[in-house]
Design a protein around this motif. Structure first.
Motif, PDB file in Angstrom:
ATOM      1  N   ALA A  14     -17.819  23.627 -33.776  1.00 36.71           N
ATOM      2  CA  ALA A  14     -17.307  24.466 -32.685  1.00 36.71           C
ATOM      3  C   ALA A  14     -17.527  23.796 -31.337  1.00 36.71           C
ATOM      4  O   ALA A  14     -16.649  23.822 -30.469  1.00 36.71           O
ATOM      5  N   LEU A  15     -18.676  23.184 -31.159  1.00 35.65           N
ATOM      6  CA  LEU A  15     -18.956  22.474 -29.915  1.00 35.65           C
ATOM      7  C   LEU A  15     -17.990  21.309 -29.726  1.00 35.65           C
ATOM      8  O   LEU A  15     -17.524  21.042 -28.605  1.00 35.65           O
ATOM      9  N   GLY A  16     -17.660  20.631 -30.814  1.00 34.73           N
ATOM     10  CA  GLY A  16     -16.695  19.533 -30.746  1.00 34.73           C
ATOM     11  C   GLY A  16     -15.339  19.984 -30.242  1.00 34.73           C
ATOM     12  O   GLY A  16     -14.674  19.275 -29.484  1.00 34.73           O
ATOM     13  N   ALA A  17     -14.916  21.177 -30.649  1.00 37.56           N
ATOM     14  CA  ALA A  17     -13.638  21.705 -30.165  1.00 37.56           C
ATOM     15  C   ALA A  17     -13.662  21.892 -28.657  1.00 37.56           C
ATOM     16  O   ALA A  17     -12.647  21.715 -27.986  1.00 37.56           O
ATOM     17  N   LEU A  18     -14.811  22.221 -28.130  1.00 35.10           N
ATOM     18  CA  LEU A  18     -14.937  22.425 -26.688  1.00 35.10           C
ATOM     19  C   LEU A  18     -15.117  21.109 -25.936  1.00 35.10           C
ATOM     20  O   LEU A  18     -14.770  21.008 -24.758  1.00 35.10           O
ATOM     21  N   LEU A  19     -15.672  20.100 -26.600  1.00 36.96           N
ATOM     22  CA  LEU A  19     -15.966  18.822 -25.943  1.00 36.96           C
ATOM     23  C   LEU A  19     -14.850  17.788 -26.055  1.00 36.96           C
ATOM     24  O   LEU A  19     -14.911  16.755 -25.388  1.00 36.96           O
ATOM     25  N   VAL A  20     -13.843  18.044 -26.882  1.00 42.76           N
ATOM     26  CA  VAL A  20     -12.831  17.019 -27.125  1.00 42.76           C
ATOM     27  C   VAL A  20     -12.119  16.606 -25.831  1.00 42.76           C
ATOM     28  O   VAL A  20     -11.853  15.419 -25.627  1.00 42.76           O
TER      29      VAL A  20
ATOM     30  N   ALA B 230     -13.637  10.298 -31.780  1.00 43.67           N
ATOM     31  CA  ALA B 230     -13.914  10.748 -33.152  1.00 43.67           C
ATOM     32  C   ALA B 230     -15.390  10.600 -33.490  1.00 43.67           C
ATOM     33  O   ALA B 230     -15.973  11.479 -34.144  1.00 43.67           O
ATOM     34  N   LEU B 231     -16.011   9.507 -33.041  1.00 40.06           N
ATOM     35  CA  LEU B 231     -17.440   9.317 -33.307  1.00 40.06           C
ATOM     36  C   LEU B 231     -18.292  10.391 -32.631  1.00 40.06           C
ATOM     37  O   LEU B 231     -19.242  10.906 -33.225  1.00 40.06           O
ATOM     38  N   VAL B 232     -17.953  10.754 -31.414  1.00 43.90           N
ATOM     39  CA  VAL B 232     -18.744  11.742 -30.671  1.00 43.90           C
ATOM     40  C   VAL B 232     -18.458  13.160 -31.146  1.00 43.90           C
ATOM     41  O   VAL B 232     -19.369  13.966 -31.315  1.00 43.90           O
ATOM     42  N   VAL B 233     -17.188  13.476 -31.377  1.00 47.94           N
ATOM     43  CA  VAL B 233     -16.790  14.860 -31.651  1.00 47.94           C
ATOM     44  C   VAL B 233     -16.850  15.204 -33.137  1.00 47.94           C
ATOM     45  O   VAL B 233     -17.306  16.292 -33.504  1.00 47.94           O
ATOM     46  N   PHE B 234     -16.394  14.301 -34.000  1.00 45.11           N
ATOM     47  CA  PHE B 234     -16.270  14.640 -35.423  1.00 45.11           C
ATOM     48  C   PHE B 234     -17.427  14.151 -36.286  1.00 45.11           C
ATOM     49  O   PHE B 234     -17.777  14.800 -37.276  1.00 45.11           O
ATOM     50  N   ALA B 235     -18.007  13.004 -35.974  1.00 37.92           N
ATOM     51  CA  ALA B 235     -19.034  12.439 -36.855  1.00 37.92           C
ATOM     52  C   ALA B 235     -20.276  13.327 -36.995  1.00 37.92           C
ATOM     53  O   ALA B 235     -20.742  13.525 -38.125  1.00 37.92           O
ATOM     54  N   PRO B 236     -20.853  13.872 -35.915  1.00 32.14           N
ATOM     55  CA  PRO B 236     -22.079  14.672 -36.111  1.00 32.14           C
ATOM     56  C   PRO B 236     -21.924  15.875 -37.047  1.00 32.14           C
ATOM     57  O   PRO B 236     -22.716  16.007 -37.991  1.00 32.14           O
ATOM     58  N   PRO B 237     -20.906  16.737 -36.873  1.00 32.89           N
ATOM     59  CA  PRO B 237     -20.830  17.859 -37.819  1.00 32.89           C
ATOM     60  C   PRO B 237     -20.492  17.417 -39.236  1.00 32.89           C
ATOM     61  O   PRO B 237     -21.032  17.958 -40.207  1.00 32.89           O
TER      62      PRO B 237
ATOM     63  N   VAL C 272     -13.749   7.586 -39.460  1.00 36.81           N
ATOM     64  CA  VAL C 272     -14.977   8.208 -38.939  1.00 36.81           C
ATOM     65  C   VAL C 272     -15.408   9.361 -39.838  1.00 36.81           C
ATOM     66  O   VAL C 272     -16.589   9.503 -40.166  1.00 36.81           O
ATOM     67  N   VAL C 273     -14.467  10.189 -40.266  1.00 42.87           N
ATOM     68  CA  VAL C 273     -14.805  11.315 -41.151  1.00 42.87           C
ATOM     69  C   VAL C 273     -15.395  10.799 -42.465  1.00 42.87           C
ATOM     70  O   VAL C 273     -16.443  11.276 -42.921  1.00 42.87           O
ATOM     71  N   LEU C 274     -14.755   9.818 -43.069  1.00 43.49           N
ATOM     72  CA  LEU C 274     -15.262   9.283 -44.337  1.00 43.49           C
ATOM     73  C   LEU C 274     -16.610   8.587 -44.159  1.00 43.49           C
ATOM     74  O   LEU C 274     -17.509   8.744 -44.999  1.00 43.49           O
ATOM     75  N   GLY C 275     -16.772   7.837 -43.083  1.00 52.98           N
ATOM     76  CA  GLY C 275     -18.056   7.187 -42.816  1.00 52.98           C
ATOM     77  C   GLY C 275     -19.168   8.192 -42.595  1.00 52.98           C
ATOM     78  O   GLY C 275     -20.280   8.034 -43.110  1.00 52.98           O
ATOM     79  N   ALA C 276     -18.877   9.241 -41.826  1.00 51.26           N
ATOM     80  CA  ALA C 276     -19.884  10.278 -41.576  1.00 51.26           C
ATOM     81  C   ALA C 276     -20.244  11.001 -42.870  1.00 51.26           C
ATOM     82  O   ALA C 276     -21.416  11.314 -43.107  1.00 51.26           O
ATOM     83  N   LEU C 277     -19.258  11.265 -43.717  1.00 49.80           N
ATOM     84  CA  LEU C 277     -19.552  11.883 -45.013  1.00 49.80           C
ATOM     85  C   LEU C 277     -20.464  10.989 -45.846  1.00 49.80           C
ATOM     86  O   LEU C 277     -21.427  11.464 -46.448  1.00 49.80           O
ATOM     87  N   ALA C 278     -20.160   9.692 -45.893  1.00 50.89           N
ATOM     88  CA  ALA C 278     -20.977   8.763 -46.684  1.00 50.89           C
ATOM     89  C   ALA C 278     -22.426   8.759 -46.206  1.00 50.89           C
ATOM     90  O   ALA C 278     -23.357   8.836 -47.018  1.00 50.89           O
ATOM     91  N   VAL C 279     -22.630   8.701 -44.898  1.00 51.02           N
ATOM     92  CA  VAL C 279     -23.990   8.730 -44.358  1.00 51.02           C
ATOM     93  C   VAL C 279     -24.646  10.077 -44.677  1.00 51.02           C
ATOM     94  O   VAL C 279     -25.821  10.141 -45.063  1.00 51.02           O
ATOM     95  N   GLY C 280     -23.888  11.159 -44.530  1.00 50.43           N
ATOM     96  CA  GLY C 280     -24.415  12.487 -44.850  1.00 50.43           C
ATOM     97  C   GLY C 280     -24.824  12.611 -46.312  1.00 50.43           C
ATOM     98  O   GLY C 280     -25.851  13.210 -46.630  1.00 50.43           O
ATOM     99  N   TYR C 281     -24.039  12.024 -47.219  1.00 48.81           N
ATOM    100  CA  TYR C 281     -24.390  12.063 -48.642  1.00 48.81           C
ATOM    101  C   TYR C 281     -25.721  11.360 -48.894  1.00 48.81           C
ATOM    102  O   TYR C 281     -26.559  11.849 -49.656  1.00 48.81           O
ATOM    103  N   VAL C 282     -25.908  10.218 -48.271  1.00 52.12           N
ATOM    104  CA  VAL C 282     -27.157   9.468 -48.453  1.00 52.12           C
ATOM    105  C   VAL C 282     -28.338  10.268 -47.906  1.00 52.12           C
ATOM    106  O   VAL C 282     -29.370  10.423 -48.566  1.00 52.12           O
ATOM    107  N   ILE C 283     -28.187  10.799 -46.704  1.00 52.84           N
ATOM    108  CA  ILE C 283     -29.261  11.605 -46.101  1.00 52.84           C
ATOM    109  C   ILE C 283     -29.507  12.854 -46.935  1.00 52.84           C
ATOM    110  O   ILE C 283     -30.655  13.222 -47.200  1.00 52.84           O
ATOM    111  N   GLY C 284     -28.434  13.502 -47.380  1.00 51.86           N
ATOM    112  CA  GLY C 284     -28.577  14.694 -48.213  1.00 51.86           C
ATOM    113  C   GLY C 284     -29.290  14.400 -49.515  1.00 51.86           C
ATOM    114  O   GLY C 284     -30.108  15.194 -49.984  1.00 51.86           O
TER     115      GLY C 284
END
Length: 174
Positions: free
Chosen positions: A56-62, A91-98, A19-31
Motif C-alpha cells: 500500500a505504501l508503494g502505491a503512494l510512493l510510486v 521497481a526496486l524501491v516500490v515493488f521489491a520490499p513487499p 525485480v519481482v522475481l528477484g525479490a521473490l527468490a530472496v524472500g524464499y531463501v529468507i523464509g
C-alpha cells in the motif's frame, strides 16, 4: 503503476518482472531460514501484514520515487537510459520490499503445515499460491484497474493482505 512515468516498453516490463522475481527468490531463501529457526503463525501473519503495508505504501510512493529518476531537460538520446535506470530503480524501491516479504510466506507456511506430511504441505501451499496468482491476474485486469486504476488496485491488494494478516493473527497468533 510506473507506466505514466516510464511507459510500457519491453525495457520497463523486463525491469519490473525481473525485480519481482528477484525479490521473490530472496524472500524464499529468507523464509526458508526463518522457517528453520523460529516457525510461528505470528511471524507468518506478521510478515504478511508488513508486506501489505509496504504494498500500500508503494502505491503512494510510486509518483515521488519515479520523479527522482526523471531528469530535467531530458533529450531524446537519453530516453532509453532513463527508461532502463528509472523503471529499474522505481521497481526496486516500490515493488521489491513487499514482494521480498511475501516471498517468505511460502517456506514458513510449509514448515507450519509439515505435521500433515511435507509433500502434502508443500502441495497445498503451492496450489493456494497458484490460485492466488490466477485471481491476482484476472481481478486487477478485468475489474480493479478499469474501476480504480493501478494505484487503487495496489491499495486494494495491500488491504487484502492486511485483512488476511489480521485474521490469521486473531485465529492463530497465540
Amino acid at each position: 503503476a510506473v507506466q505514466p512515468y516510464f511507459g510500457s516498453s519491453v525495457y520497463v516490463w523486463t525491469n519490473v518482472i525481473a525485480v519481482v522475481l528477484g525479490a521473490l527468490a530472496v524472500g524464499y531463501v529468507i523464509g526458508g531460514r526463518l522457517a528453520d529457526r523460529r516457525p510461528s503463525p505470528r511471524l507468518l501473519f506478521g510478515l504478511l501484514g508488513a508486506g501489505g503495508v509496504l504494498a500500500a505504501l508503494g502505491a503512494l510512493l510510486v509518483t515521488p520515487v519515479s520523479r527522482l529518476f526523471l531528469g530535467e531537460g531530458l533529450d531524446l538520446e537519453g530516453v532509453v537510459s532513463v527508461l532502463l535506470r528509472g523503471s529499474l530503480g522505481t521497481a526496486l524501491v516500490v515493488f521489491a520490499p513487499p514482494i521480498l516479504l511475501l516471498g517468505t510466506i511460502g517456506p514458513l507456511a510449509i514448515r507450519l503445515l509439515a505435521h500433515r506430511g511435507l509433500g502434502r504441505a508443500a502441495g497445498a501451499v503451492f496450489a493456494l499460491s497458484t490460485v492466488g496468482s490466477i485471481v491476482g491476474t484476472y481481478l486487477p485486469t478485468l475489474w480493479l484497474v478499469p474501476h480504480l486504476g493501478s494505484r487503487g488496485s495496489i491499495l486494494v491488494a495491500g488491504s487484502i493482505l492486511l485483512a488476511a494478516s489480521a485474521g490469521g493473527l486473531l485465529v492463530f497468533g497465540r
